[in-house]
Design an enzyme around this catalytic site. Structure first.
Site, PDB file in Angstrom:
ATOM      1  CB  SER A 130     -26.187  10.492  -4.759  1.00 56.22           C
ATOM      2  OG  SER A 130     -25.127  11.300  -5.200  1.00 56.22           O
ATOM      3  CG  ASN A 131     -21.163  10.267  -2.803  1.00 55.21           C
ATOM      4  OD1 ASN A 131     -20.707  11.403  -2.823  1.00 55.21           O
ATOM      5  ND2 ASN A 131     -20.991   9.412  -3.816  1.00 55.21           N
ATOM      6  NE  ARG A 132     -24.034  12.489   4.761  1.00 54.77           N
ATOM      7  CZ  ARG A 132     -25.238  12.981   5.020  1.00 54.77           C
ATOM      8  NH1 ARG A 132     -25.567  14.188   4.616  1.00 54.77           N
ATOM      9  NH2 ARG A 132     -26.114  12.255   5.698  1.00 54.77           N
TER      10      ARG A 132
END
Ligand code: C5P
Length: 213
Positions: free
Chosen positions: A21-23
């Protein structure tokens, strides 16, 4: 207008308990949804996993992966007047998701990744979307060149570019500093502002572009 908005990150599974995933927090997309509601628009919000309560939109669709987000958009974009692609969609997913939790065995583990669907890039070419199209460009370098390239390549009316290498703005922050690039060749840098305020400005752009069609 009926406005479709994507927000938040996606999660691409590795095995039953892990994901890539990412931030992205979803704050920017939710701020746009709220601003659009305030101005009396109908909003369809398609969001990856985020920690916010959904605003009182006409339809809220919660998704996990890029594929799910693609399907949700494909099903709903026809009939929308504008679409805002604010989600930080994973560009790659694991090619073969392990059916069982991957065990710690060797010193290295190689995951083979494959490209995900480019949702924004499919709007004109696949979905035949004719409405106002706004994309985002989250960059850590070459902000202006990359944003302009995305604008033309993806057939957008607007690309909203922000520098996500900075800690004080962008991912997971309340504030953002963006440059809005228009298909007419203009660009406008907004001062650093609360995402709420930027959301209102972006909705104004959508309204003006819709009126000029
Ligand atoms: O990740 P990137 O900076 O290329 O994203 C640019 C734009 O494309 C964003 O508006 C994002 O929401 C959208 N996008 C998408 N589907 C993808 C990757 C990005 O809709 N698979």
């Amino acid at each position: 207008m009926r406005i479709l908005i994507t927000a938040g990150p996606t999660r691409e599974p590795i095995d039953p308990v892990r994901y890539i995933s990412n931030r992205s927090s979803g704050k920017m997309g939710y701020s746009i949804a709220e601003a659009a509601l305030e101005n009396g628009h109908e909003v369809i919000l398609i969001a990856g996993p985020v920690n916010w309560a959904a605003p009182a939109v006409s339809e809220f669709i919660s998704v996990e992966s890029a594929r799910e987000m693609y399907d949700a958009v494909a099903e709903r974009i026809t009939g929308c007047d504008a679409a805002v692609f604010c989600a930080a969609v994973s560009d790659y997913r694991v090619a073969k998701v392990a059916p069982e939790k991957i065990k710690k065995t060797g010193d290295h583990l190689t995951l083979v990744l494959e490209k995900t669907e480019d949702i924004l890039g499919s709007c004109r070419s696949v979905f035949r979307f004719k409405g106002v199209l706004m994309g985002f460009a989250a960059e850590t370098g070459n902000l202006i060149a990359n944003a302009k390239d995305k604008l033309t390549r993806k057939g957008c009316d607007f690309i909203v570019a922000n520098d996500v290498s900075r800690k004080d703005i962008g991912f997971d922050q309340d504030q953002n500093e963006v440059i809005i690039f228009g298909a007419d060749g203009t660009h406008k840098a907004l001062p650093i502002e609360e995402k709420r305020v930027i959301g209102k400005e972006l909705v104004k752009r959508l309204e003006a572009a819709h009126q000029n069609r």
